[in-house]
Enzyme design. Structure first.
Site, PDB file in Angstrom:
ATOM      1  CD  GLU A 298      -1.448  -2.666   1.358  1.00 32.94           C
ATOM      2  OE1 GLU A 298      -0.493  -3.032   1.887  1.00 32.94           O
ATOM      3  OE2 GLU A 298      -2.160  -3.220   0.734  1.00 32.94           O
TER       4      GLU A 298
ATOM      5  CG  HIS B 156     -11.581  -8.147   5.430  1.00 35.77           C
ATOM      6  ND1 HIS B 156     -10.961  -8.864   6.541  1.00 35.77           N
ATOM      7  CD2 HIS B 156     -10.950  -8.378   4.786  1.00 35.77           C
ATOM      8  CE1 HIS B 156      -9.928  -9.636   5.401  1.00 35.77           C
ATOM      9  NE2 HIS B 156     -10.400  -9.627   4.787  1.00 35.77           N
TER      10      HIS B 156
HETATM   11  C1  LIG Z   1      -1.823  -5.434   4.143  1.00 35.31           C
HETATM   12  C2  LIG Z   1      -2.728  -5.971   3.206  1.00 35.31           C
HETATM   13  N1  LIG Z   1      -2.601  -5.453   2.493  1.00 35.31           N
HETATM   14  C3  LIG Z   1      -3.607  -6.017   1.354  1.00 35.31           C
HETATM   15  C4  LIG Z   1      -5.056  -7.057   1.744  1.00 35.31           C
HETATM   16  C5  LIG Z   1      -5.705  -8.111   0.855  1.00 35.31           C
HETATM   17  N2  LIG Z   1      -5.075  -9.793   0.356  1.00 35.31           N
HETATM   18  C6  LIG Z   1      -5.800 -11.023   1.424  1.00 35.31           C
HETATM   19  S1  LIG Z   1      -4.916 -11.880   0.818  1.00 35.31           S
HETATM   20  C7  LIG Z   1      -4.456 -11.379  -0.617  1.00 35.31           C
HETATM   21  C8  LIG Z   1      -3.174 -11.722  -1.602  1.00 35.31           C
HETATM   22  C9  LIG Z   1      -1.734 -12.447  -0.790  1.00 35.31           C
HETATM   23  O1  LIG Z   1      -1.545 -13.487  -1.439  1.00 35.31           O
HETATM   24  P1  LIG Z   1       0.007 -13.742  -0.436  1.00 35.31           P
HETATM   25  O2  LIG Z   1       0.814 -13.608  -0.146  1.00 35.31           O
HETATM   26  O3  LIG Z   1       0.540 -14.633  -2.044  1.00 35.31           O
HETATM   27  O4  LIG Z   1      -0.275 -15.556  -0.211  1.00 35.31           O
HETATM   28  P2  LIG Z   1      -1.488 -16.528  -0.327  1.00 35.31           P
HETATM   29  O5  LIG Z   1      -2.541 -15.747  -0.042  1.00 35.31           O
HETATM   30  O6  LIG Z   1      -1.369 -16.525  -2.056  1.00 35.31           O
HETATM   31  O7  LIG Z   1      -0.718 -17.880   0.092  1.00 35.31           O
HETATM   32  C10 LIG Z   1      -3.738 -10.392  -0.354  1.00 35.31           C
HETATM   33  C11 LIG Z   1      -3.755  -8.976  -1.374  1.00 35.31           C
HETATM   34  C12 LIG Z   1      -4.350  -7.936   3.568  1.00 35.31           C
HETATM   35  N3  LIG Z   1      -5.200  -8.996   3.938  1.00 35.31           N
HETATM   36  N4  LIG Z   1      -3.538  -6.644   4.135  1.00 35.31           N
END
Ligand SMILES: Cc1ncc(C[n+]2csc(CCOP(=O)(O)OP(=O)(O)O)c2C)c(N)n1
Ligand SMILES: [Mg+2]
Lengths: 345, 414
Positions: free
Chosen positions: A67, A136
């Site tokens: 962000e 959320h």
């Molecule tokens: C600071 C923050 N930004 C955005 C999100 C929204 N979000 C939740 S999971 C995710 C994807 C994460 O992907 P990754 O790190 O590859 O982990 P995976 O889900 O593949 O295990 C996002 C963008 C969040 N939870 N926290």
């Protein structure tokens, strides 16, 4: 506001927000749109669906999960002359960007005496009511209104969402654009056990096609009344309407639409007429935006007040998961406040 | 004086795109799969600059026939191998049951780890009592591999009367201190640096406890990830820095996190930290690599980053529909296969397992999870039956409920 008598289309709030970005991408080559999952997929709430296909990856693209990176890069682009409209996936996730927002975007103009500016819009879904738990559901608006140099906007319906977003993108200062996610599909009134009426059945779901603006700093009186003024924004506008209907109290409801700049004239005129004021927001009570509103109303309307200014807000706890509807300041809690100011004669 | 522009061609922004999208034929033809057993295994006290190659290669133990080959094929007891397979199978059965429960409306949300079961289960079995994981939402295997009562996990998912977190936290964001499972945050990457701090405390106190930090490929873009590497590099505390590269972060392929330009393991090198890149769908490799890094940390040789190469075979969460952004059958084309199938093949090759026992075990774990769910559901589900009281919402905000919260609680009428 309109160039001609507009043609209109039925839209929900997601489509209205998408349409505003579509209009601005088409109108101004300097507008770029990006954020996490915003490009090919079109955003987890679908607010940018189809925009990459229409405008290409140079104008609409996915961003890394950072962000501070999203906002920081948008500041750089803004300084170059672009008008970035970026998405933070949930308002709860803006905190890594808080430094960039409050210390940088907000002050670029001031510290460079106008040489550099950050004409960017940061969109973020806000508020609860979707069983999203503490990360959320938050409503961080007062963390923005407390910062000099930022404008903070929060629409409550598709018509305003599109008009305000276009006005925000055209604005030369950084604008925080909060989208009450519980309203994306319909005017949720706080009765979580009843189905939501879709925007297609609500007059504010009638949205002009093409370009129009709803100016920042202009509140909307959504219900006229003579007994008490309710100040609300976002989801709480409909909760307030329901509370007024259910209590039978003749409340005047003002949808603030923009918190900063604030339309204090409309507020003062109403409170001087009704003599009572109830402020409603979903964010936690202490140091919430309601405190600012209450102070301003007291300063401007003290000799017209018949009762103390009351606030109805989320409790001062993190947003819980299972106890969501005990936390959420629904129509019953707003109704009680209305009754109490009516009794205080 | 600045130079004047002349005949430069207009620049263009590079925006990474995955090789295929819905409607295309899935392919991983750019993904190089090193042969099992081909990567060397250095002693645990080797300096990081002597083992840079391990951040590019992929440590693999199980070959195509299911044989364990090469220097990373540790002496693992037959019992442990079987326990590894069983832990993965139970994790998958747990996910299947909870996905079903979410679809039936018994809870609001669920996250599965399908295809990634080897990583958390294998890693947990290499940790010791007293170590602490700082997991993401996709490491349920850490709990299941230590036979943590699954009903406790389900109670949290249902936010029911027995939920130890009293309904306050989103499903799957567990917290089980006794199990070495730190409270999971919904905000990505924040806990990576906290794990480093926990490990620093272990060193400050003269203990030998190890912290294990977890992050996904996508979330490595956050600043806290890089901050964690700086602190790990400066103080060399006993921490394992796990990066689970499952190729996707919701709809963004790992190229949006920079994977086109470098491996994740390689990034550790910029901070002077050693790293391993490991086949995350090979349980034996997961266990062996974890043991190596954990032993290195516990003996005072400092942090190791481990990049687990895997594939998110399911949806991101129950709120996601991956067919909107990747081919539906992409997981079938994933070159490292399915971790359970590969482990099963290995055990069968060793004469420790059979198709019949496998089918039997599948049925057994489906039963176990069904019964556990029935038990948990008897204490309520999110929208039905007993749950934590509304008043509990005001507890644990502070150590003692302060006067203003007491007033608010009274106002609520409870
Ligand atoms: C600071 C923050 N930004 C955005 C999100 C929204 N979000 C939740 S999971 C995710 C994807 C994460 O992907 P990754 O790190 O590859 O982990 P995976 O889900 O593949 O295990 C996002 C963008 C969040 N939870 N926290
Ligand atoms: Mg991922």
């Amino acid at each position: 506001m309109f160039d001609d008598k507009p043609e209109t289309t039925r839209m929900n709030m997601i489509q209205a927000i998408r349409d505003a970005q579509d209009v601005m991408l088409g109108k101004d080559d300097n507008v770029v749109v990006y954020g996490q999952d915003v490009g090919y997929f079109g955003g987890v709430f679908r607010c940018t669906e189809g925009l990459q296909a229409k405008y290409g990856t140079q104008r609409v693209f996915d961003a890394p999960i950072s962000e501070s990176g999203i906002v920081g890069s948008a500041i750089g682009m803004g300084a170059y002359g672009l008008r970035p409209c970026v998405e933070v996936q949930f308002a709860d996730y803006m905190f890594p960007a808080y430094d960039q927002i409050t210390q940088e975007a907000a002050r670029l103009r001031y510290r460079s005496n106008g040489q550099f500016t950050a004409p960017l819009v940061i969109r973020m879904p806000t508020g609860g009511g979707i069983f999203g738990g503490q990360t959320h559901s938050q409503s961080p608006e007062s963390l923005f209104t407390h910062v000099s140099g930022l404008k903070t906007v929060i629409p409550s319906n598709p018509y305003d969402a599109k008009g305000l977003l276009i006005a925000s993108i055209e604005d030369d200062d950084p604008v925080i654009f909060l989208e009450p996610k519980r309203l994306y599909n319909g005017p949720f009134d706080g009765h979580h056990d009843k189905p939501v009426v879709p925007w297609s059945k609500h007059p504010k779901g009638e949205v002009p096609t093409g370009h129009y603006t709803v100016p920042l700093g202009k509140a909307d009186i959504v219900r006229e009344g003579k007994d008490v003024t309710i100040l609300a924004y976002g989801t709480m506008v409909f909760v307030a309407e329901t509370a007024a209907t259910e209590t039978g109290i003749d409340a005047e409801i003002i949808d603030l639409r923009s918190l900063l700049p604030l339309d204090i004239e409309t507020i003062v005129e109403s409170v001087r007429k009704t003599g009572r004021c109830v402020i409603v927001h979903e964010a936690t009570l202490t140091s919430g935006f309601g405190a600012e509103l209450s102070a301003q109303v007291q300063e401007e309307c003290f000799y017209h007040l018949e009762a103390p200014v009351m606030r109805v807000a989320g409790w001062d706890t993190p947003y819980p998961h299972a106890q969501e509807w005990h936390y959420f300041p629904g129509p019953a809690r707003v109704g009680e406040a209305l009754k109490s100011v009516m009794e205080a004669i | 004086m600045a130079r004047e522009e002349n005949d430069y061609a207009p620049l263009k922004l590079h925006v990474p795109e995955p090789p295929v999208r819905p409607g295309d034929t899935p392919t991983f033809d750019k993904f190089v799969v090193p042969e099992a057993g081909s990567v060397r295994k250095p002693p645990i006290d080797t300096d990081f600059d002597q083992i840079r190659d391990l951040g590019f290669d992929i440590i693999r133990v199980l070959d195509d026939e299911g044989k364990a080959v090469g220097p990373w094929a540790e002496d693992i007891s037959d019992d442990q191998l079987e326990a590894g397979l069983r832990a993965m199978m139970r994790t998958r059965a747990f996910d299947e049951r909870m996905l079903k429960a979410q679809r039936q409306g018994k809870t609001s949300f669920y996250i599965q780890c399908t295809g990634e079961e080897a990583i958390a289960t294998g890693h947990q079995m290499a940790l010791a009592q007293g170590d602490m994981n700082f997991p993401t939402y996709r490491q349920q295997g850490l709990l299941i591999a230590q036979d943590w009562p699954v009903t406790k996990m389900m109670n949290q998912i249902y936010s029911n009367e027995q939920d130890e977190l009293r309904g306050r936290q989103l499903p799957v964001l567990y917290s089980f201190k006794e199990a070495g499972f730190f409270t999971v945050s919904g905000n990505l990457s924040t806990q990576y640096i906290q794990a480093v701090g926990w490990a620093m405390a272990s060193a400050i106190k003269g203990d030998t406890k190890v912290a294990s930090a977890w992050i996904g490929d996508g979330a490595t873009a956050e600043g806290d990830f890089h901050t964690a590497l700086v602190f790990a590099s400066v103080y060399k505390p006993p921490v394992i820095l796990n990066v689970v590269d499952n190729q996707w972060a919701i709809s963004s392929f790992h190229g949006i996190a920079g994977a086109e330009s470098s491996t994740f393991a390689e990034r550790a090198h910029g901070y002077g930290l050693p790293s391993l890149r490991v086949d995350g769908n090979d349980w034996v490799a997961v266990y062996a690599a974890s043991l190596w890094a954990i032993e290195r940390a516990r003996r005072g040789h400092g942090p190791t980053m481990i990049e687990w190469v895997t594939y998110r075979a399911g949806a991101h969460s129950t709120s996601d529909d991956p067919s909107k952004y990747r081919p539906k059958t992409e997981h079938e084309a994933w070159p490292l296969g399915d971790p359970i199938k590969r482990m099963k093949q290995h055990l069968i090759a060793k004469d420790l397992w059979s198709e019949e026992r496998h089918t039997q075990a599948e049925a057994q774990y489906a039963d176990e999870m069904r019964e556990a769910a029935i038990e948990a559901e008897s204490h309520g589900t999110l929208h039905d039956g007993p749950g934590p009281s509304a008043a509990e919402m005001f507890e644990q905000v502070y150590k003692d409920v302060p006067p203003h919260l007491r007033r608010q609680r009274q106002k609520m009428g409870i």
